[in-house]
Design a protein around this motif. Structure first.
Motif, short mmCIF file in Angstrom:
data_model
loop_
_atom_site.label_atom_id
_atom_site.label_comp_id
_atom_site.label_asym_id
_atom_site.label_seq_id
_atom_site.Cartn_x
_atom_site.Cartn_y
_atom_site.Cartn_z
N ILE A 222 -16.75 -14.18 -53.55
CA ILE A 222 -15.41 -14.74 -53.50
C ILE A 222 -14.42 -13.63 -53.86
N GLU A 223 -13.62 -13.25 -52.89
CA GLU A 223 -12.69 -12.13 -53.05
C GLU A 223 -11.37 -12.59 -53.65
N SER A 224 -10.87 -13.74 -53.22
CA SER A 224 -9.62 -14.27 -53.76
C SER A 224 -9.56 -15.76 -53.50
N VAL A 225 -8.69 -16.43 -54.25
CA VAL A 225 -8.54 -17.88 -54.16
C VAL A 225 -7.06 -18.21 -54.11
N ASP A 226 -6.69 -19.11 -53.21
CA ASP A 226 -5.32 -19.59 -53.12
C ASP A 226 -5.17 -20.77 -54.08
N ALA A 227 -4.70 -20.48 -55.31
CA ALA A 227 -4.59 -21.52 -56.33
C ALA A 227 -3.59 -22.59 -55.93
N ASP A 228 -2.51 -22.22 -55.25
CA ASP A 228 -1.51 -23.21 -54.83
C ASP A 228 -2.10 -24.20 -53.82
N ALA A 229 -2.96 -23.70 -52.92
CA ALA A 229 -3.58 -24.59 -51.94
C ALA A 229 -4.50 -25.60 -52.62
N LEU A 230 -5.23 -25.15 -53.64
CA LEU A 230 -6.10 -26.07 -54.37
C LEU A 230 -5.28 -27.12 -55.11
N LEU A 231 -4.17 -26.69 -55.71
CA LEU A 231 -3.31 -27.62 -56.42
C LEU A 231 -2.70 -28.64 -55.46
N ASP A 232 -2.26 -28.19 -54.28
CA ASP A 232 -1.71 -29.12 -53.29
C ASP A 232 -2.75 -30.12 -52.83
N ALA A 233 -4.00 -29.64 -52.63
CA ALA A 233 -5.06 -30.54 -52.17
C ALA A 233 -5.36 -31.62 -53.21
N ALA A 234 -5.39 -31.24 -54.49
CA ALA A 234 -5.64 -32.21 -55.55
C ALA A 234 -4.47 -33.19 -55.68
N ARG A 235 -3.25 -32.68 -55.54
CA ARG A 235 -2.08 -33.55 -55.67
C ARG A 235 -2.04 -34.57 -54.53
N GLU A 236 -2.31 -34.13 -53.31
CA GLU A 236 -2.28 -35.05 -52.17
C GLU A 236 -3.29 -36.17 -52.30
N ARG A 237 -4.44 -35.86 -52.91
CA ARG A 237 -5.49 -36.86 -53.04
C ARG A 237 -5.41 -37.63 -54.35
N GLY A 238 -4.46 -37.25 -55.22
CA GLY A 238 -4.29 -37.95 -56.47
C GLY A 238 -5.51 -37.87 -57.37
N THR A 239 -6.18 -36.73 -57.36
CA THR A 239 -7.41 -36.58 -58.14
C THR A 239 -7.41 -35.24 -58.86
N ILE A 240 -8.52 -34.92 -59.49
CA ILE A 240 -8.71 -33.64 -60.18
C ILE A 240 -9.74 -32.82 -59.43
N LEU A 241 -9.46 -31.55 -59.24
CA LEU A 241 -10.36 -30.64 -58.54
C LEU A 241 -10.93 -29.64 -59.54
N ARG A 242 -12.22 -29.39 -59.46
CA ARG A 242 -12.88 -28.44 -60.36
C ARG A 242 -13.50 -27.30 -59.56
N MET A 243 -13.13 -26.09 -59.88
CA MET A 243 -13.72 -24.93 -59.22
C MET A 243 -15.14 -24.71 -59.75
N GLU A 244 -16.10 -24.65 -58.83
CA GLU A 244 -17.49 -24.39 -59.21
C GLU A 244 -17.84 -22.91 -59.15
N ARG A 245 -17.06 -22.16 -58.39
CA ARG A 245 -17.25 -20.71 -58.29
C ARG A 245 -15.89 -20.04 -58.41
N GLY A 246 -15.87 -18.92 -59.13
CA GLY A 246 -14.63 -18.19 -59.33
C GLY A 246 -14.63 -16.85 -58.62
N ILE A 247 -13.53 -16.14 -58.74
CA ILE A 247 -13.39 -14.84 -58.10
C ILE A 247 -14.45 -13.88 -58.62
N GLY A 248 -15.10 -13.18 -57.69
CA GLY A 248 -16.14 -12.22 -58.05
C GLY A 248 -17.54 -12.80 -58.04
N GLU A 249 -17.67 -14.12 -57.99
CA GLU A 249 -18.99 -14.75 -58.00
C GLU A 249 -19.55 -14.84 -56.58
#
Length: 442
Positions: A222-249
């Motif tokens: 994983i080279e980079s992550v669009d944090a804003d896109a993840l936040l938008d996806a969680a907001r649209e679905r009215g739920t909580i999103l948990r990253m299972e893998r982070g940058i560099g993994e």
């Protein structure tokens, strides 16, 4: 994010900058030929010795320059490959990318190929008397000047390549890239009494909830992550999103990438959208992954400590530069920044911590420094320096743990009573200094 990925790939290539220089040389040749063809230059008549070469002389000059430049370009490319091979075998293959990103190497190769292309363009416009008679005097003079420019670049390149393969410069370059990444990724200062485990406790409290897994669609780092896109996806679905893998993994296709706090499997649209927020590549990049910069320096230290090389001085330099990086990290807020929407938790982020970065920097060096008094002494000195810059009691505790582990290793592996006694005196001084720092912080 995608554009940044492509830009970093272009910066690391050996073709982009040379191609741009070749294109510029072709444009320059075209402009000068046009000027020669359309403007009556009085300078040609005033300085015939400078501009007055005939068609045969101009062809001979440009042919010699073109032939010599393409030959030197091949030599430069060969020298660069030899330097890369030497660096990879002596230090670490992880630093090859730094050589490919070296702007001097890219520009020098581009200059020689560009001069060759320039001469080719000008050569095809020269005509003798029986062919209409045209000699672009200004363009030919520029070709001669470019030949001297090429000589200057060759001299500088030889100096630069001989400097760049020295251990101190390789380590310093990797450290500088890592420090720049630290400043970019962790700009916030950590307060003295701030608790770094608050976010971790918040994520742990939701661990037993029903989570639906979104699988990864690509295999790689994983080279980079669009944090804003993840936040938008969680907001649209009215739920909580948990990253299972982070940058560099490293993530495997089909393995969990993120999870949603919702029962059932996510649909294809959700899976595709969340995967699009990740850039998965074949290798890690320091710009978004400071731990990878630390990994490069640790690899050099590991190679230096190997029995086949046994270069303690290089390993000591690695510890020194790792100290500089960890001092920069010591007072920064490093933990993952969870995504909040108007104060409500939406994204449980995944990222490094000070403890994990400290372990990446010193664990493997310590494990391979058995019996090496110089390395162990330098490591406890480094930990003392870092402790003086550290904010928060938790970080000082992990630093003391590292000192204790080094002390245990020294007691087991230093065979000479004299060396052991000298190390223990140094250790006692370090522990005393760290205790004094702890008392001052209180």
């Amino acid at each position: 994010m995608k554009l940044n990925h492509w830009w970093q790939e272009l910066r690391s290539s050996f073709w982009f900058v040379p191609a741009a220089i070749v294109l510029s040389a072709v444009v320059l040749a075209t402009v000068l030929i046009t000027v020669d063809a359309t403007v009556d230059l009085r300078a040609v008549e005033r300085w015939p010795l400078l501009f007055g070469a005939g068609a045969a002389g101009a062809r001979g000059l440009l042919t010699s320059v073109a032939g010599s430049m393409i030959t030197v370009a091949g030599v430069v490319f060969s020298i660069t490959l030899v330097a890369i091979s030497l660096t990879s075998s002596e230090y670490s293959s992880r630093v090859i990318r730094n050589f490919m990103r070296d702007r001097v190497n890219q520009v020098v190769l581009g200059v020689f190929v560009g001069i060759f292309a320039y001469c080719l363009v000008v050569l095809r416009t020269i005509r003798g008397g029986g062919e209409g008679g045209f000699v672009p005097s200004l363009a030919v003079l520029a070709g001669l000047i470019l030949a001297f420019v090429g000589i200057a670049f060759l001299i500088y390149f030889i100096h630069h390549i001989s400097m760049s393969i020295q251990a101190s410069n390789i380590i310093a370059r990797a450290a500088q890239e890592t420090l720049s990444a630290v400043d970019h990724l962790f700009p916030g200062e950590l307060a003295e009494d701030e608790d770094e485990n608050v976010d971790g406790d918040l994520a742990t409290s939701l661990a037993n909830q029903p989570w639906s897994v979104v699988p990864a669609r690509h295999t790689g780092y994983i080279e980079s992550v669009d944090a804003d896109a993840l936040l938008d996806a969680a907001r649209e679905r009215g739920t909580i999103l948990r990253m299972e893998r982070g940058i560099g993994e490293f993530v495997v296709e089909g393995a969990p990438l993120v999870s949603l706090l919702a029962p059932g499997d996510p649909d294809d649209e959700t899976t595709a959208g969340l995967n699009a927020a990740y850039v998965v590549s074949r290798q890690r990049m320091v710009e978004a992954d400071a731990a990878y910069g630390i990994r490069q320096i640790v690899d050099i230290a590991m190679k230096a400590l190997s029995p086949g090389i046994n270069d303690t001085t290089t390993a000591v330099m690695c510890v020194d530069y790792l100290t500089a990086i960890l001092v920069r990290l010591a007072a920064r807020r490093i933990g993952p920044s969870h995504g909040l929407d108007q104060g409500e938790l939406r994204v449980i982020a995944r990222g490094p911590s000070f403890e994990s970065l400290l372990a990446k920097a010193f664990d493997q060096i310590r494990q391979n420094a058995a019996g090496n008094v110089a390395i162990m002494s330098r490591m406890i000195d480094a930990l003392q320096t870092i402790a003086g810059m550290t904010a928060g009691p938790g970080r000082r505790r992990v630093l003391r743990n590292q000192v204790q582990w080094i002390a245990d290793l020294a007691e087991r592996t230093i065979g000479s009573p004299y060396d052991l006694a000298r190390f223990e005196r140094r250790l006692a001084h370090v522990l005393e200094a760290m205790e004094a720092m702890e008392a001052d912080k209180r």
